[in-house]
Scaffold this motif. Structure first.
Motif, PDB file in Angstrom:
ATOM      1  N   PHE A 162      28.478 -91.101  -7.105  1.00 40.62           N
ATOM      2  CA  PHE A 162      27.626 -90.461  -6.105  1.00 40.62           C
ATOM      3  C   PHE A 162      28.430 -89.527  -5.211  1.00 40.62           C
ATOM      4  N   ALA A 163      29.715 -89.804  -5.026  1.00 38.16           N
ATOM      5  CA  ALA A 163      30.569 -88.880  -4.273  1.00 38.16           C
ATOM      6  C   ALA A 163      30.669 -87.551  -5.011  1.00 38.16           C
ATOM      7  N   ALA A 164      30.758 -87.606  -6.343  1.00 36.53           N
ATOM      8  CA  ALA A 164      30.786 -86.376  -7.142  1.00 36.53           C
ATOM      9  C   ALA A 164      29.457 -85.642  -7.014  1.00 36.53           C
ATOM     10  N   VAL A 165      28.360 -86.389  -7.041  1.00 34.44           N
ATOM     11  CA  VAL A 165      27.032 -85.788  -6.883  1.00 34.44           C
ATOM     12  C   VAL A 165      26.931 -85.061  -5.544  1.00 34.44           C
ATOM     13  N   ARG A 166      27.393 -85.682  -4.483  1.00 34.40           N
ATOM     14  CA  ARG A 166      27.316 -85.063  -3.156  1.00 34.40           C
ATOM     15  C   ARG A 166      28.189 -83.810  -3.085  1.00 34.40           C
ATOM     16  N   ALA A 167      29.322 -83.820  -3.770  1.00 29.48           N
ATOM     17  CA  ALA A 167      30.181 -82.630  -3.784  1.00 29.48           C
ATOM     18  C   ALA A 167      29.496 -81.487  -4.525  1.00 29.48           C
ATOM     19  N   VAL A 168      28.824 -81.799  -5.632  1.00 27.29           N
ATOM     20  CA  VAL A 168      28.067 -80.773  -6.346  1.00 27.29           C
ATOM     21  C   VAL A 168      26.922 -80.270  -5.473  1.00 27.29           C
ATOM     22  N   SER A 169      26.293 -81.183  -4.739  1.00 27.56           N
ATOM     23  CA  SER A 169      25.221 -80.808  -3.822  1.00 27.56           C
ATOM     24  C   SER A 169      25.722 -79.821  -2.771  1.00 27.56           C
ATOM     25  N   ASP A 170      26.933 -80.036  -2.287  1.00 21.73           N
ATOM     26  CA  ASP A 170      27.535 -79.081  -1.349  1.00 21.73           C
ATOM     27  C   ASP A 170      27.748 -77.728  -2.025  1.00 21.73           C
ATOM     28  N   GLY A 171      28.123 -77.774  -3.311  1.00 22.67           N
ATOM     29  CA  GLY A 171      28.299 -76.538  -4.068  1.00 22.67           C
ATOM     30  C   GLY A 171      26.995 -75.769  -4.213  1.00 22.67           C
ATOM     31  N   VAL A 172      25.899 -76.488  -4.339  1.00 26.07           N
ATOM     32  CA  VAL A 172      24.584 -75.850  -4.402  1.00 26.07           C
ATOM     33  C   VAL A 172      24.333 -75.051  -3.136  1.00 26.07           C
ATOM     34  N   MET A 173      24.612 -75.655  -1.983  1.00 28.46           N
ATOM     35  CA  MET A 173      24.396 -74.954  -0.719  1.00 28.46           C
ATOM     36  C   MET A 173      25.301 -73.745  -0.594  1.00 28.46           C
ATOM     37  N   ALA A 174      26.560 -73.920  -0.984  1.00 24.86           N
ATOM     38  CA  ALA A 174      27.522 -72.815  -0.869  1.00 24.86           C
ATOM     39  C   ALA A 174      27.154 -71.646  -1.787  1.00 24.86           C
ATOM     40  N   SER A 175      26.453 -71.933  -2.885  1.00 22.95           N
ATOM     41  CA  SER A 175      26.104 -70.884  -3.853  1.00 22.95           C
ATOM     42  C   SER A 175      25.025 -69.948  -3.333  1.00 22.95           C
ATOM     43  N   GLY A 176      24.252 -70.417  -2.363  1.00 19.58           N
ATOM     44  CA  GLY A 176      23.166 -69.598  -1.838  1.00 19.58           C
ATOM     45  C   GLY A 176      21.884 -69.681  -2.641  1.00 19.58           C
ATOM     46  N   VAL A 177      21.865 -70.551  -3.665  1.00 16.72           N
ATOM     47  CA  VAL A 177      20.679 -70.639  -4.518  1.00 16.72           C
ATOM     48  C   VAL A 177      19.464 -71.131  -3.746  1.00 16.72           C
ATOM     49  N   LEU A 178      19.682 -71.836  -2.641  1.00 14.74           N
ATOM     50  CA  LEU A 178      18.573 -72.333  -1.817  1.00 14.74           C
ATOM     51  C   LEU A 178      18.466 -71.576  -0.499  1.00 14.74           C
ATOM     52  N   SER A 179      19.041 -70.393  -0.439  1.00 13.63           N
ATOM     53  CA  SER A 179      18.968 -69.607   0.794  1.00 13.63           C
ATOM     54  C   SER A 179      17.502 -69.284   1.108  1.00 13.63           C
ATOM     55  N   GLY A 180      17.183 -69.327   2.371  1.00 13.77           N
ATOM     56  CA  GLY A 180      15.802 -69.087   2.784  1.00 13.77           C
ATOM     57  C   GLY A 180      14.960 -70.343   2.811  1.00 13.77           C
TER      58      GLY A 180
END
Length: 232
Positions: free
Chosen positions: A117-135
């Motif tokens: 789950f720590a790996a999952v949360r790190a990937v989740s942070d990567g999602v935010m950093a990518s901007g794919v959920l911007s807006g």
């Protein structure tokens, strides 16, 4: 046997030392998927990941891999090669290949593995950093849940329901479904992208596919994977 089993660690380290001078004749695995499945499942049953990486660090790169070695040594050598990838791609591969559940120390029921789950949360942070959920207004629990659901094996996917994520976050099902689609495409990629009536563009490669391509190249370069699988 637990991950932190000291006796297993000592035995693995000794066997690893004994095999350093052995030579190799052919790759041990057909591909990166097979090699990573072996390494992460072996490490989960015997040694913790940092111990295995340290063991592998004591072996020089030969360009050919290791044949006939102790299981811990081989798993450690594979995990060492992951360090050639970016932190995000390392976490993506960990989320894909690490064991996802473990027995609860109190009641022995199956619960999410903390390392996974720590790996999952790190990937989740990567999602935010990518901007794919911007807006979007994004709830941490929703984002983590979407990523966990993406990587979860079929037997574990029922643990994460999009509707339940929406209820807990106090947002609409449609919002969670929309965010789930964007995260899934970012990770898995898409074959085609449709923009309006009759407009179709070439699809995009997902980050998981990028990670797999990179580790495949690294492991082939190290001689760990190849066309011929060594006999057991």
């Amino acid at each position: 046997m637990t991950r932190n089993d000291q006796l297993a660690g000592q035995a693995g380290a000794q066997n690893f030392h004994d095999c350093q001078e052995r030579t190799v004749s052919e790759p041990l695995f057909k591909g990166a998927h097979q090699a990573l499945t072996y390494a992460f499942n072996y490490s989960a049953g015997t040694l913790d990941r940092p111990a295995m990486v340290k063991m592998a660090d004591r072996t020089p790169r030969t360009g050919r891999g290791l044949a006939g070695v102790d299981g811990a040594a081989q798993a450690g050598f594979i995990l060492r090669e992951l360090q050639a990838l970016s932190p995000l791609h390392q976490r993506i591969l960990e989320a894909r290949f690490m064991p996802q559940t473990t027995p609860c120390p109190c009641c022995r029921s199956s619960v999410w593995d903390q390392d996974w789950f720590a790996a999952v949360r790190a990937v989740s942070d990567g999602v935010m950093a990518s901007g794919v959920l911007s807006g979007h207004i994004v709830h941490r629990a929703v984002r983590d849940g979407i990523v966990a659901r993406y990587f979860a094996a079929k037997a574990n996917r029922g643990r994460v329901q999009l509707g339940e994520l929406a209820v807990h976050a106090g947002i609409s099902d449609r919002t969670v479904t929309d965010q789930n689609g964007k995260v899934t495409i970012w990770l898995r990629g898409s074959r085609v992208v449709r923009k309006g009536a009759g407009v179709v563009e070439e699809g995009k490669k997902g980050e998981e596919a990028r990670a797999m391509e990179l580790i495949e190249s690294v492991l082939r370069g190290a001689g760990i994977v190849g066309e011929n699988e060594a006999a057991a």
